[in-house]
Design an enzyme around this catalytic site. Structure first.
Site, PDB file in Angstrom:
ATOM      1  N   HIS A 100      -1.180  -1.293   2.831  1.00  0.00           N
ATOM      2  CA  HIS A 100      -2.550  -0.794   2.744  1.00  0.00           C
ATOM      3  C   HIS A 100      -3.439  -1.607   3.666  1.00  0.00           C
ATOM      4  O   HIS A 100      -3.226  -2.806   3.824  1.00  0.00           O
ATOM      5  CB  HIS A 100      -3.071  -0.892   1.298  1.00  0.00           C
ATOM      6  CG  HIS A 100      -4.242  -0.016   1.067  1.00  0.00           C
ATOM      7  ND1 HIS A 100      -5.526  -0.427   1.342  1.00  0.00           N
ATOM      8  CD2 HIS A 100      -4.325   1.257   0.616  1.00  0.00           C
ATOM      9  CE1 HIS A 100      -6.346   0.566   1.065  1.00  0.00           C
ATOM     10  NE2 HIS A 100      -5.654   1.601   0.623  1.00  0.00           N
ATOM     11  N   ASP A 116       0.148   5.708  -3.782  1.00  0.00           N
ATOM     12  CA  ASP A 116       0.918   6.925  -3.541  1.00  0.00           C
ATOM     13  C   ASP A 116       2.379   6.809  -3.949  1.00  0.00           C
ATOM     14  O   ASP A 116       3.008   7.799  -4.315  1.00  0.00           O
ATOM     15  CB  ASP A 116       0.811   7.330  -2.062  1.00  0.00           C
ATOM     16  CG  ASP A 116      -0.588   7.802  -1.737  1.00  0.00           C
ATOM     17  OD1 ASP A 116      -1.137   8.560  -2.547  1.00  0.00           O
ATOM     18  OD2 ASP A 116      -1.142   7.393  -0.705  1.00  0.00           O
TER      19      ASP A 116
END
Ligand code: COA
Length: 354
Positions: free
Chosen positions: A249, A297
């Site tokens: 991320h 996710d």
């Protein structure tokens, strides 16, 4: 004026102020000052959407008025259904992006228009899926926003599973200047209408480095017989210098709080099952080998799978949640607007003769 050269991908560059959400590398995520995790655990989607869009939690009457505005977007016209039937688009993000872009911009109150459009997303996805496969659209049920969404995506009226889904939808709702929201703000800054801005955001969310990542997890995960196979897969990807989707991320370098919450919920749903064991083994291996944490996710894909949601809906469902963040950012951008237009450092040839 002196030239400033921004790092690639604008990593670490603060480009504007926002009062909507804050994230940090240690795993903080606040929506308008509240921990997103607390909201996911204790609040309803409608309350959090109101909070994100309006900056405060709703009173009882404000909530009723907000729900009424959302309801004004329910129902898809015959014309749009006809277009869906002609398009027969099998990729639900392409369908959603195309259909949203076709909605006329009516010069009614922009905030109302945005909510009306936002609340169409679940039914647009559902109808696009069904009509492109020769099935009739579902007649949506009454109930909470999440119950209605769960029904539209699965054909099942299951308040318990809808509540699980609602928690994920709340966590997908907002994430400050992520790629799709930033793209939306660029479009808003040109004074383009909200429907155009949503179209930009949808096109950006679709990419596999952003919202499209959740649609890629099952592709590799489904093939694992056991933990050992999963570890070999991770090691091989890393050796080849390739990415493991659902990891990494831009902001969360240590942990993604949404991923940890969804993992906990996954355990609640599936106990100590093979899916959970393999998922945790992959997470551990990625941390040992690269110190890269799972992002939301990774667990969200497995979670939606266990909730009986088709893979085709994973990214569109993300969009149907994030669209409320987009509404807030569109408003915030216009409340203190300046055209977003950076400069480029030219590295091409000069002085060529034609
Ligand atoms: N698998 C393996 N390695 C990864 C990785 C992943 N999922 N994500 C990042 N890395 C590695 C990169 O290869 C790079 O390694 P290097 O320094 O040895 O070259 C390093 O970590 C930095 O990655 P980078 O892609 O430059 O970081 P970023 O901040 O630009 O990227 C993402 C963030 C999300 C784009 C990136 O982590 C990614 O592509 N993840 C997979 C897609 C995904 O899950 N997206 C959903 C995000 S919520």
């Amino acid at each position: 004026m002196g030239e400033m050269i921004a790092p690639k991908g604008l990593a670490g560059v603060v480009v504007d102020k926002t009062a909507i959400a804050i994230t940090d590398s240690e795993g903080v995520l606040l929506y308008r000052g509240y921990r997103a995790i607390d909201l996911a655990e204790k609040a309803h989607f409608e309350d959090v959407a109101f909070l994100i869009v309006n900056g405060k939690l709703p009173s009882k009457s404000e909530k009723e008025a907000f729900i009424a505005k959302l309801k004004s977007g329910f129902g898809i016209s015959e014309d749009i259904n006809r277009v869906i039937s002609i398009l027969k688009e099998k990729d639900m993000m392409r369908a959603l992006r195309s259909l949203v872009s076709m909605y006329p911009y009516r010069s009614k109150d922009q905030d109302d228009l945005m909510l009306e459009m936002a609340s169409k997303f679940p039914e647009l996805i559902s109808n696009a899926f069904r009509l492109s496969r020769g099935m009739q659209p579902l007649n949506p049920i009454e109930g909470t926003y999440a119950e209605r969404v769960y029904y539209l995506l699965t054909g099942k009226n299951d308040p318990k599973k809808a509540r699980y889904l609602e928690e994920l939808m709340i966590l997908y709702m907002e994430h400050e200047f992520n790629a799709s929201t930033f793209a939306l703000r660029v479009t808003a800054s040109t004074l383009a209408d909200p429907v155009s801005a949503f179209t930009t955001a949808l096109a950006t969310l679709k990419g596999p480095l952003h919202g499209g990542a959740n649609a890629e997890i099952l592709e590799f995960f489904d093939g694992f017989k056991d933990v050992q196979e999963a570890i070999v897969y991770v090691d091989t990807q890393l050796q080849k210098g390739e990415k493991v989707m659902g990891f990494g991320h831009r902001v969360y370098k240590r942990l993604d709080p949404r991923a940890q919450f969804v993992k906990m919920k996954l355990r609640e749903l599936a106990g100590d099952s093979k899916v959970v064991k393999i998922a945790e083994a992959i997470e551990q291996r990625m941390w040992e080998k690269k110190s890269i944490p799972a992002n939301v996710d990774f667990f969200a894909a497995l979670y939606m799978h266990l909730l009986g949601i088709q893979e085709d809906f994973y990214t569109p469902l993300f969009a149907a949640s994030r669209v409320f963040g987009w509404c807030a950012h569109y408003k915030e951008q216009l409340s203190d607007n300046k055209l977003i237009r950076p400069d480029a450092q030219y590295v091409g040839p000069t002085g060529l003769k034609f």
